[in-house]
Design an enzyme around this catalytic site. Structure first.
Site, PDB file in Angstrom:
ATOM      1  N   HIS A 122     -21.404  14.602  -1.798  1.00 18.16           N
ATOM      2  CA  HIS A 122     -20.443  15.706  -1.899  1.00 18.16           C
ATOM      3  C   HIS A 122     -19.361  15.418  -2.941  1.00 18.16           C
ATOM      4  CE1 HIS A 122     -22.208  16.036   2.140  1.00 18.16           C
ATOM      5  NE2 HIS A 122     -22.013  17.330   2.023  1.00 18.16           N
ATOM      6  N   GLU A 149     -31.369  26.287  -3.335  1.00 19.25           N
ATOM      7  CA  GLU A 149     -30.610  26.304  -4.588  1.00 19.25           C
ATOM      8  C   GLU A 149     -31.423  26.842  -5.757  1.00 19.25           C
ATOM      9  OE1 GLU A 149     -28.546  23.503  -1.862  1.00 19.25           O
ATOM     10  OE2 GLU A 149     -30.645  23.743  -2.481  1.00 19.25           O
ATOM     11  N   PRO A 208     -31.768  20.738  -7.165  1.00 20.64           N
ATOM     12  CA  PRO A 208     -32.907  21.610  -6.862  1.00 20.64           C
ATOM     13  C   PRO A 208     -32.921  22.885  -7.699  1.00 20.64           C
ATOM     14  CG  PRO A 208     -31.906  20.789  -4.845  1.00 20.64           C
ATOM     15  CD  PRO A 208     -30.991  20.419  -5.964  1.00 20.64           C
ATOM     16  N   ILE A 243     -26.906  20.746  -7.071  1.00 22.83           N
ATOM     17  CA  ILE A 243     -27.370  21.591  -8.164  1.00 22.83           C
ATOM     18  C   ILE A 243     -28.766  21.184  -8.626  1.00 22.83           C
ATOM     19  CG2 ILE A 243     -26.502  20.257 -10.151  1.00 22.83           C
ATOM     20  CD1 ILE A 243     -25.580  22.955 -11.338  1.00 22.83           C
ATOM     21  N   PHE A 274     -22.179  22.306  -3.482  1.00 20.70           N
ATOM     22  CA  PHE A 274     -21.600  21.091  -4.059  1.00 20.70           C
ATOM     23  C   PHE A 274     -22.383  20.758  -5.321  1.00 20.70           C
ATOM     24  CE2 PHE A 274     -20.531  20.720   0.417  1.00 20.70           C
ATOM     25  CZ  PHE A 274     -19.223  20.267   0.396  1.00 20.70           C
ATOM     26  N   ALA A 275     -21.715  20.141  -6.282  1.00 22.44           N
ATOM     27  CA  ALA A 275     -22.397  19.769  -7.524  1.00 22.44           C
ATOM     28  C   ALA A 275     -23.590  18.860  -7.261  1.00 22.44           C
ATOM     29  CB  ALA A 275     -21.409  19.075  -8.471  1.00 22.44           C
ATOM     30  N   ASP A 276     -23.507  18.050  -6.228  1.00 25.78           N
ATOM     31  CA  ASP A 276     -24.620  17.162  -5.878  1.00 25.78           C
ATOM     32  C   ASP A 276     -25.898  17.942  -5.593  1.00 25.78           C
ATOM     33  OD1 ASP A 276     -22.923  14.418  -4.862  1.00 25.78           O
ATOM     34  OD2 ASP A 276     -21.898  16.328  -4.717  1.00 25.78           O
TER      35      ASP A 276
END
Length: 688
Positions: A478, A409, A438, A436, A432-434
């Site tokens: 997720h 990422e 990294p 982001i 997934f927003a989770d």
């Protein structure tokens, strides 16, 4: 090619300049130590060689110790000193950032995009630039004369190579064979940590694990060897367009920075050993032995340069400082999208779901703009994204334009800096927003600050798509809502559509905006599979439809008569909150006005103000947890700015304050807001 006598003399003059500057900065600590700085002492030979050999079509990513490289490129001591002293006339940053943090678009010199002080972070933007050059060459978007092809030079300290993000850069450069040279200057020190403490191998040994990344190690204190080696490697990379690492051993002769002095942590023996490897007396002797100048001539040059450097410094000191009036300049580059255009509901238009509206928007962009490309995890090939949001685009536009990246990422996010600098317009996706987080380091240090810290020279034109939100038991990795985290990055615009028409209009605006835009796309609205989200499906706008970022809309208007009688309230929301509010408002017919913000940064302050003043009762509705959130901050701002217009405290509805979204559907349901909860809160406010 060995350097000519003319080149040797030029190198000596500039090495003497760098040395005189370092000595002057130390002598004038009363002025120069106001702002932290580092100098190139000990590194000058390799830096000057690099500066001499780069051409105007090349891209360079120097780091904070590379002032000799900048002198070698053609920048003057005066220009460097303006940044040292944080002057308003500092060409690089207008007084915004540290010494030797260049940003340049000068046509006669190598291009230097902005980079941060975070060591190693420049490796990803630099590699992204090489990626962009390769893409434009492959697509015939640029045509360079043979032997004049641009290359990218990324300067790194050896200690920075332990950063994980440097590995991501090396991986991509090796995998796709980008035209980049990593120049690693190894002085064996981190700050106070010696190489023996912090690494098992040096950069040259480490890089051999990246198949295809060629490596050479040289003595960086010898200008002749440095120039000859770099000349050969730069010529090779111009020709074969494949990556190289040049690892150079150099001494550190000055302090880590003006604020961290060498005598505080380095043993006397280490300092003495490094002093014995000083490149300056070596080059000085070569000038004498080659009969380029006599001993007296050399001494005359040194005195001339000392006086010149002193004069340049005195001029720089007199330059004006920036004022508070300059503070807000360059946060964003001006956008050409200032009004809503095109047809939102064209005659005969088909109803589409949000995911298809986005897919069609990207398709239209890529058909019209060859500089656009799409990449991320699983967006290419047969799959076209885990939500099918890029379905068939790879087949339509080819693997060069729509392709999968490795799981990295940070690279996906940070490479947009370099891609943008190279003239490409990347559309990238974090799955997934989770995930982001990294990429937050790059989003924070490189992407969000590039325009501001380069005084407007290097805005990052990038569209980052991020599926977000909870639905269907996605579980703790997720389902997260993370908009408040991203909204802390003030140089990033954030959009969050709630329906297909807005998705298409905002995505087009985000693409044409010259600034970085994060587009949050709620997974539960993609196909309107969640009960009560049918309103997310709309007639598809035409190809020209576009919505300016920062303009909200009235998703549901209240009854005019009831508003005049003080019987109404407003809900300010976005994303899934719009649909909770629309369904809840059915229980309070005509009494609720719903504002869909659509863009969270910039906000539509005019719409918010008018709404608050019109109703006097306001609810802020979000899917995020409330504590420390964007919604809480917005409610506080409304309460502070429009207190005299409020008839009740601002009410905030959001998710329960827990660390993660549980997998079990009953727990997920208990965590999230719902229609009944919102309807009940509406009733309480209306009856208050």
């Amino acid at each position: 090619m060995r350097p000519s006598n003319e080149t040797l003399l030029r190198a000596f003059r500039l090495m003497a300049t760098a040395k005189s500057m370092a000595e002057l900065f130390e002598d004038r600590k009363d002025i120069c130590s106001k702002y932290v700085h580092a100098t190139s002492r000990g590194h000058e030979a390799i830096q000057l060689a690099a500066g001499f050999l780069l051409k105007p079509q090349d891209y360079a990513f120097p780091y904070y110790r590379d002032d000799a490289m900048l002198l070698g490129m053609g920048f003057t001591p005066f220009e460097l000193m303006l940044q040292l002293l944080a002057k308003k006339t500092d060409y690089f940053s207008a007084g915004r950032t540290y010494y030797s943090h260049p940003s340049s678009t000068r046509e006669d010199l190598p291009k230097i995009p902005h980079q941060s002080s975070a060591t190693g972070m420049q490796a990803i933007p630099a590699t992204g630039t090489a990626q962009g050059l390769q893409y434009k060459e492959d697509r015939k978007l640029i045509d360079w004369k043979r032997g004049e092809e641009p290359i990218v030079l990324c300067s790194l300290g050896d200690a920075s190579v332990t950063e994980g993000e440097v590995a991501e850069a090396f991986q991509m450069a090796a995998l796709h064979e980008y035209p980049i040279i990593y120049l690693v200057q190894d002085n064996e020190w981190d700050i106070s940590a010696h190489a023996s403490e912090i690494r098992k191998m040096d950069a040259s040994e480490y890089a051999k694990g990246f198949k295809g990344l060629r490596v050479i190690s040289i003595d960086g204190t010898d200008f002749n060897e440095s120039y000859d080696t770099l000349d050969k490697i730069i010529s090779l990379v111009r020709k074969d367009r494949k990556p190289y690492m040049v690892h150079v051993k150099v001494p550190l002769l000055n302090h880590h920075t003006s604020g961290v002095r060498k005598e505080w942590y380095r043993p006397k023996e280490n300092l003495e050993n490094d002093a014995a490897r000083d490149p300056y007396p070596v080059l000085r002797q070569q000038v004498k032995e080659n009969r380029i100048a006599t001993k007296e001539g050399i001494e005359a040059i040194e005195e001339e340069i000392r006086q010149f450097v002193s004069s340049e410094f005195e001029k720089a000191v007199l330059e004006p400082n920036p004022t508070g009036a300059d503070l807000m300049d360059y946060i964003f580059a001006p956008t050409p999208v200032t009004e809503e255009l095109g047809e939102r509901t064209p005659a005969g238009g088909q109803t589409v779901v949000m995911v298809d509206a986005a897919l069609h928007a990207v398709d239209e962009i890529m058909r019209k703009h060859p500089e656009s490309l799409l990449y991320g995890q699983d967006v290419g090939g047969e799959l076209g994204g885990v939500f099918r949001e890029a379905a068939l685009l790879a087949k339509k536009y080819g693997d060069q334009r729509v392709f999968n990246t490795p799981i990295m990422e940070a690279y996906i996010v940070g490479s947009t800096v370099g891609m943008s600098a190279a003239g490409c317009k990347p559309i990238v996706e974090v799955q997934f927003a989770d995930y982001i987080f990294p990429g937050i380091n790059q989003l924070f240090t490189e992407v969000s600050r590039s325009c501001y810290l380069s005084a407007g020279k290097w805005p990052v034109q990038a569209l980052l798509r991020v599926p977000i939100g909870a639905y269907g038991s996605g579980g703790p990795y997720h389902s997260s809502s993370v908009e408040s985290v991203v909204l802390q990055l003030k140089g990033v615009k954030v959009a969050y559509p709630s329906n297909a028409a807005d998705m298409k209009g905002l995505l087009k605006a985000a693409y044409y905006d010259p600034n970085p835009v994060v587009m949050f796309e709620h997974k539960g609205l993609y196909w309107s599979k969640v009960k009560g989200t049918e309103a997310a499906k709309t007639i598809e706008p035409d190809e020209d439809y576009i919505i300016p970022l920062g303009k909200g809309r009235i998703a549901l208007a209240s009854d005019t008569a009831k508003t005049a009688n003080g019987e109404t309230m407003a809900v300010i929301t976005y994303g899934m909150g719009v649909h909770w509010a629309l369904n809840a408002a059915k229980q309070h017919e005509g009494q609720v006005e719903i504002i869909d913000l659509r863009t969270l940064n910039p906000l539509d302050d005019e719409l918010i103000e008018a709404t608050v003043k019109r109703h006097g009762k306001v609810m802020v509705l979000t899917e995020e947890t409330i504590t420390h959130s964007f919604a809480e901050a917005l409610a506080g701002r409304i309460a502070a700015q429009y207190f005299q217009h409020l008839d009740a405290p601002v009410r905030i509805i959001g998710s329960k304050n827990v660390p993660a979204i549980p997998l079990n559907e009953s727990l997920e349901r208990a965590l999230l807001p719902n229609v009944d909860m919102v309807a009940q809160a509406m009733g309480e406010m209306l009856n208050d």
